[in-house]
Design a protein around this motif. Structure first.
Motif, short mmCIF file in Angstrom:
data_model
loop_
_atom_site.label_atom_id
_atom_site.label_comp_id
_atom_site.label_asym_id
_atom_site.label_seq_id
_atom_site.Cartn_x
_atom_site.Cartn_y
_atom_site.Cartn_z
N ARG A 163 42.62 45.31 30.87
CA ARG A 163 43.23 46.62 31.07
C ARG A 163 43.06 47.49 29.82
N ASN A 164 43.33 46.89 28.67
CA ASN A 164 43.20 47.64 27.42
C ASN A 164 41.75 48.03 27.15
N LEU A 165 40.82 47.14 27.40
CA LEU A 165 39.40 47.49 27.25
C LEU A 165 39.03 48.63 28.19
N SER A 166 39.51 48.55 29.41
CA SER A 166 39.19 49.56 30.42
C SER A 166 39.70 50.94 30.02
N GLU A 167 40.78 50.97 29.26
CA GLU A 167 41.38 52.25 28.83
C GLU A 167 40.78 52.76 27.53
N CYS A 168 39.92 51.99 26.90
CA CYS A 168 39.29 52.41 25.64
C CYS A 168 38.31 53.53 25.93
N GLN A 169 38.59 54.72 25.41
CA GLN A 169 37.81 55.90 25.77
C GLN A 169 36.39 55.90 25.23
N PHE A 170 36.10 55.11 24.20
CA PHE A 170 34.74 55.15 23.65
C PHE A 170 33.93 53.88 23.93
N LEU A 171 34.49 52.91 24.66
CA LEU A 171 33.75 51.68 24.96
C LEU A 171 32.50 51.97 25.80
N LYS A 172 32.61 52.89 26.73
CA LYS A 172 31.48 53.18 27.62
C LYS A 172 30.23 53.60 26.85
N GLN A 173 30.38 54.35 25.78
CA GLN A 173 29.20 54.78 25.03
C GLN A 173 28.47 53.59 24.43
N TYR A 174 29.20 52.57 24.01
CA TYR A 174 28.56 51.36 23.49
C TYR A 174 27.86 50.60 24.61
N CYS A 224 27.40 41.11 28.25
CA CYS A 224 28.03 39.88 28.72
C CYS A 224 29.52 40.11 28.92
N ALA A 225 30.06 39.63 30.03
CA ALA A 225 31.48 39.79 30.32
C ALA A 225 31.96 38.57 31.09
N ILE A 226 33.20 38.17 30.81
CA ILE A 226 33.75 36.96 31.41
C ILE A 226 35.13 37.24 32.00
N CYS A 227 35.42 36.54 33.09
CA CYS A 227 36.72 36.52 33.75
C CYS A 227 37.03 37.86 34.40
N ALA A 228 37.99 38.60 33.90
CA ALA A 228 38.34 39.90 34.46
C ALA A 228 37.44 41.02 33.94
N ALA A 229 36.82 40.80 32.78
CA ALA A 229 36.04 41.86 32.12
C ALA A 229 34.83 42.37 32.91
N PRO A 230 34.18 41.57 33.78
CA PRO A 230 33.10 42.16 34.58
C PRO A 230 33.56 43.36 35.41
N SER A 231 34.86 43.46 35.68
CA SER A 231 35.37 44.61 36.43
C SER A 231 35.10 45.91 35.67
N PHE A 250 36.58 36.64 37.75
CA PHE A 250 37.81 36.00 38.20
C PHE A 250 38.16 36.55 39.58
N ALA A 251 38.60 35.66 40.48
CA ALA A 251 38.92 36.05 41.86
C ALA A 251 39.87 37.24 41.87
N GLY A 252 39.53 38.22 42.67
CA GLY A 252 40.36 39.41 42.82
C GLY A 252 39.91 40.58 41.97
N PHE A 253 39.21 40.31 40.89
CA PHE A 253 38.74 41.39 40.03
C PHE A 253 37.42 41.97 40.52
N ASN A 254 36.91 41.46 41.62
CA ASN A 254 35.69 42.00 42.21
C ASN A 254 35.98 43.10 43.23
N ALA A 255 37.25 43.33 43.53
CA ALA A 255 37.61 44.35 44.52
C ALA A 255 37.10 45.72 44.09
N GLY A 256 36.39 46.36 44.99
CA GLY A 256 35.91 47.70 44.73
C GLY A 256 34.63 47.79 43.92
N ILE A 257 34.10 46.66 43.48
CA ILE A 257 32.86 46.68 42.69
C ILE A 257 31.68 46.69 43.64
#
Length: 184
Positions: free
Chosen positions: A77-88, A100-107, A123-130
């Motif tokens: 959740r915190n990574l997802s809210e990081c406003q400058f992560l997308k540019q990286y 590379c992403a693991i568990c919930a982070a592939p979302s 992780f099960a459930g974090f694939n919803a909407g992808i």
């Protein structure tokens, strides 16, 4: 070889620390980066880790061969809210470097559309909407993206990164060492 591991408060301990440990055994340098204004990052189980750098101060990604996003519910959740992560992430995707992403982070990768028309796991459930091809496998590699299902697969996740960067023979040498065996 060297890469960035992005840490947010609530990151899953095993996914970050085990992955970093295994990569280091292969001679791969991993720079841990905090997404906040402080180097200290708290894991999902309250372990305080001192990151190597602040992500927002990494201005040149050219020297890095890969980027890793550990999961954990709160960490993701915190990574997802990081406003400058997308540019990286955009940079690594545009240069066809490993993402590379693991568990919930592939979302997060799914949120930005990187998984569209690709096989991935999480992780099960974090694939919803992808929009992508969720396999549910332990580890999945499709092009320059490596994903893993959960913390249980942190070692296979790291080994896939090693194989992708340094080849199968280096992966096998690391695996022998992890198993306490003597190389033949």
């Amino acid at each position: 070889m060297k890469g960035l591991m992005i840490l947010a408060d609530g990151f899953e301990d095993t996914e970050a620390l085990t992955t970093r440990d295994v990569l280091t055994r292969a001679g791969i340098e991993v720079t841990t980066c905090s997404i906040t204004d402080r180097l200290e990052v708290e894991s999902s189980f309250g372990v305080h880790v001192l990151a190597d750098a602040l992500l927002k101060l990494i201005f040149d990604c050219e020297p890095f061969d890969f980027i890793i996003l550990p999961g954990g519910g709160r960490g993701t959740r915190n990574l997802s809210e990081c406003q400058f992560l997308k540019q990286y992430l955009d940079y690594f995707m545009s240069k066809n470097k490993l993402v590379c992403a693991i568990c919930a982070a592939p979302s997060i990768l799914g949120k930005y559309g990187y998984l569209e028309n690709r096989k991935y796991t999480c992780f099960a459930g974090f694939n919803a909407g992808i929009r992508g091809n969720f396999t549910g496998n332990e580890v999945e590699k499709d092009g320059n993206i490596i994903t893993a299902r959960s913390m249980h697969y942190s070692i296979p996740f790291a080994l896939e990164i090693i194989s992708s960067l340094l080849g199968e023979s280096v992966k096998e040498k690391v695996l022998v060492g992890l198993n306490g065996l003597v190389a033949k």
